[in-house]
Write a protein that holds these residues in place. Structure first.
Motif, PDB file in Angstrom:
ATOM      1  N   VAL A   1       0.104   6.864   2.237  1.00 10.92           N
ATOM      2  CA  VAL A   1      -1.368   7.454   2.779  1.00 10.92           C
ATOM      3  C   VAL A   1      -2.099   6.392   3.340  1.00 10.92           C
ATOM      4  CG1 VAL A   1      -3.563   8.338   2.024  1.00 10.92           C
ATOM      5  CG2 VAL A   1      -1.208   9.168   0.829  1.00 10.92           C
ATOM      6  N   GLY A   2      -2.024   5.024   2.537  1.00 13.15           N
ATOM      7  CA  GLY A   2      -2.808   4.138   3.227  1.00 13.15           C
ATOM      8  C   GLY A   2      -2.458   3.441   4.576  1.00 13.15           C
TER       9      GLY A   2
ATOM     10  N   THR B   1       0.905  -1.244  -0.001  1.00 18.31           N
ATOM     11  CA  THR B   1       0.155  -0.050   0.114  1.00 18.31           C
ATOM     12  C   THR B   1       0.947   1.238  -0.012  1.00 18.31           C
ATOM     13  OG1 THR B   1      -1.969   1.139   0.879  1.00 18.31           O
ATOM     14  CG2 THR B   1      -0.440   0.207   2.430  1.00 18.31           C
TER      15      THR B   1
ATOM     16  N   TYR C   1      -1.080   5.248   6.755  1.00 18.20           N
ATOM     17  CA  TYR C   1      -1.403   6.242   7.633  1.00 18.20           C
ATOM     18  C   TYR C   1      -2.884   6.089   8.340  1.00 18.20           C
ATOM     19  CZ  TYR C   1       2.756   9.207   6.964  1.00 18.20           C
ATOM     20  OH  TYR C   1       3.981   9.655   6.771  1.00 18.20           O
ATOM     21  N   TRP C   2      -3.811   5.457   7.585  1.00 20.73           N
ATOM     22  CA  TRP C   2      -5.192   5.171   7.690  1.00 20.73           C
ATOM     23  C   TRP C   2      -5.152   4.082   8.653  1.00 20.73           C
ATOM     24  CZ3 TRP C   2      -9.063   8.132   7.239  1.00 20.73           C
ATOM     25  CH2 TRP C   2      -9.178   8.907   6.247  1.00 20.73           C
TER      26      TRP C   2
ATOM     27  N   ILE D   1      -8.281   1.547  -0.228  1.00 19.32           N
ATOM     28  CA  ILE D   1      -7.174   1.978  -0.560  1.00 19.32           C
ATOM     29  C   ILE D   1      -5.940   0.983  -1.113  1.00 19.32           C
ATOM     30  CG2 ILE D   1      -4.846   3.451   0.062  1.00 19.32           C
ATOM     31  CD1 ILE D   1      -6.631   5.345   1.588  1.00 19.32           C
TER      32      ILE D   1
ATOM     33  N   PHE E   1     -11.839   3.715   9.710  1.00 14.40           N
ATOM     34  CA  PHE E   1     -10.665   3.684   9.064  1.00 14.40           C
ATOM     35  C   PHE E   1     -10.051   2.349   8.441  1.00 14.40           C
ATOM     36  CE2 PHE E   1     -10.494   7.441  12.422  1.00 14.40           C
ATOM     37  CZ  PHE E   1     -10.987   8.305  11.362  1.00 14.40           C
ATOM     38  N   THR E   2     -10.338   1.431   9.163  1.00 15.82           N
ATOM     39  CA  THR E   2      -9.729   0.235   8.665  1.00 15.82           C
ATOM     40  C   THR E   2     -10.233  -0.154   7.340  1.00 15.82           C
ATOM     41  OG1 THR E   2      -9.550  -0.769  10.820  1.00 15.82           O
ATOM     42  CG2 THR E   2      -9.487  -2.488   9.178  1.00 15.82           C
TER      43      THR E   2
ATOM     44  N   ILE F   1      -3.886   5.164  12.119  1.00 18.27           N
ATOM     45  CA  ILE F   1      -5.147   6.132  12.749  1.00 18.27           C
ATOM     46  C   ILE F   1      -6.072   4.800  13.313  1.00 18.27           C
ATOM     47  CG2 ILE F   1      -7.052   7.474  12.274  1.00 18.27           C
ATOM     48  CD1 ILE F   1      -5.009   9.095  10.363  1.00 18.27           C
ATOM     49  N   SER F   2      -6.466   4.046  12.512  1.00 17.50           N
ATOM     50  CA  SER F   2      -7.348   2.804  13.038  1.00 17.50           C
ATOM     51  C   SER F   2      -6.785   2.334  14.068  1.00 17.50           C
ATOM     52  CB  SER F   2      -7.872   1.785  11.914  1.00 17.50           C
ATOM     53  OG  SER F   2      -6.483   1.099  11.824  1.00 17.50           O
TER      54      SER F   2
ATOM     55  N   ILE G   1     -11.454   2.072   5.177  1.00 14.66           N
ATOM     56  CA  ILE G   1     -10.845   2.988   4.294  1.00 14.66           C
ATOM     57  C   ILE G   1      -9.415   2.514   3.829  1.00 14.66           C
ATOM     58  CG2 ILE G   1      -9.694   5.240   3.874  1.00 14.66           C
ATOM     59  CD1 ILE G   1     -12.051   6.341   5.869  1.00 14.66           C
ATOM     60  N   PHE G   2      -8.611   1.822   4.824  1.00 17.86           N
ATOM     61  CA  PHE G   2      -7.406   1.385   4.422  1.00 17.86           C
ATOM     62  C   PHE G   2      -7.483   0.292   3.607  1.00 17.86           C
ATOM     63  CE2 PHE G   2      -4.550  -2.223   5.512  1.00 17.86           C
ATOM     64  CZ  PHE G   2      -3.144  -1.567   5.155  1.00 17.86           C
TER      65      PHE G   2
END
Length: 148
Positions: free
Chosen positions: A44-45, A41, A47-48, A117, A110-111, A51-52, A113-114
């Motif tokens: 940016v991925g 990934t 970081y998601w 991505i 957030f998971t 965050i999760s 979204i990751f």
């Protein structure tokens, strides 16, 4: 305290424990496979995912605080005390449990979204590999065409 109140406290504590277990399991699973997951990934991925993880940890912390609040609320009160009977709707329990649920749901979002991505990055890498003539990618593409 009535039997219904006892059951309500039991169910609330069980729900909190289940969210703690789920958050801990998801963190453990994603960390265990992070080499495989995070390797494919973009930054940016990643970081998601971080965050999760942070929100899962926050969920665990609020879950522990909510369990401690339940314990404190159920502490035997003296017979001369004028305090009302304990309730799962007391602010000290309700707020912490709500923060646990909200942070868990945000972590799940957030998971996801990751995951989106990561999947989109893998598809783009496959397209690039097929255009450059890599054999493995073309085999994968041929398999996908055969599938219904």
């Amino acid at each position: 305290m009535t039997e219904e109140s006892k059951k309500a406290f039991d169910f609330a504590a069980d729900t909190i424990k289940q969210l703690i277990t789920l958050a801990s399991g998801i963190i453990a699973l994603t960390i265990t496979f992070s080499k495989d997951i995070l390797g494919s990934t973009s930054t940016v991925g990643v970081y998601w995912m971080y965050i999760s993880w942070l929100f899962y940890i926050i969920s665990i912390a609020f879950g522990i605080l909510a369990l401690l609040s339940i314990t404190g609320t159920l502490e035997p009160q003296s017979q001369h005390s004028q305090t009302p009977s304990p309730s799962i709707y007391d602010k000290n329990i309700r707020n912490k449990a709500a923060f646990q649920i909200i942070s868990f749901l945000l972590a799940l979002i957030f998971t996801v979204i990751f995951g989106i991505i990561t999947i989109s990055n893998i598809k783009e890498e496959d397209k690039e590999n097929c255009q450059t003539g890599k054999v493995e990618c073309c085999k994968i593409k041929a398999i996908h065409k055969k599938a219904p």
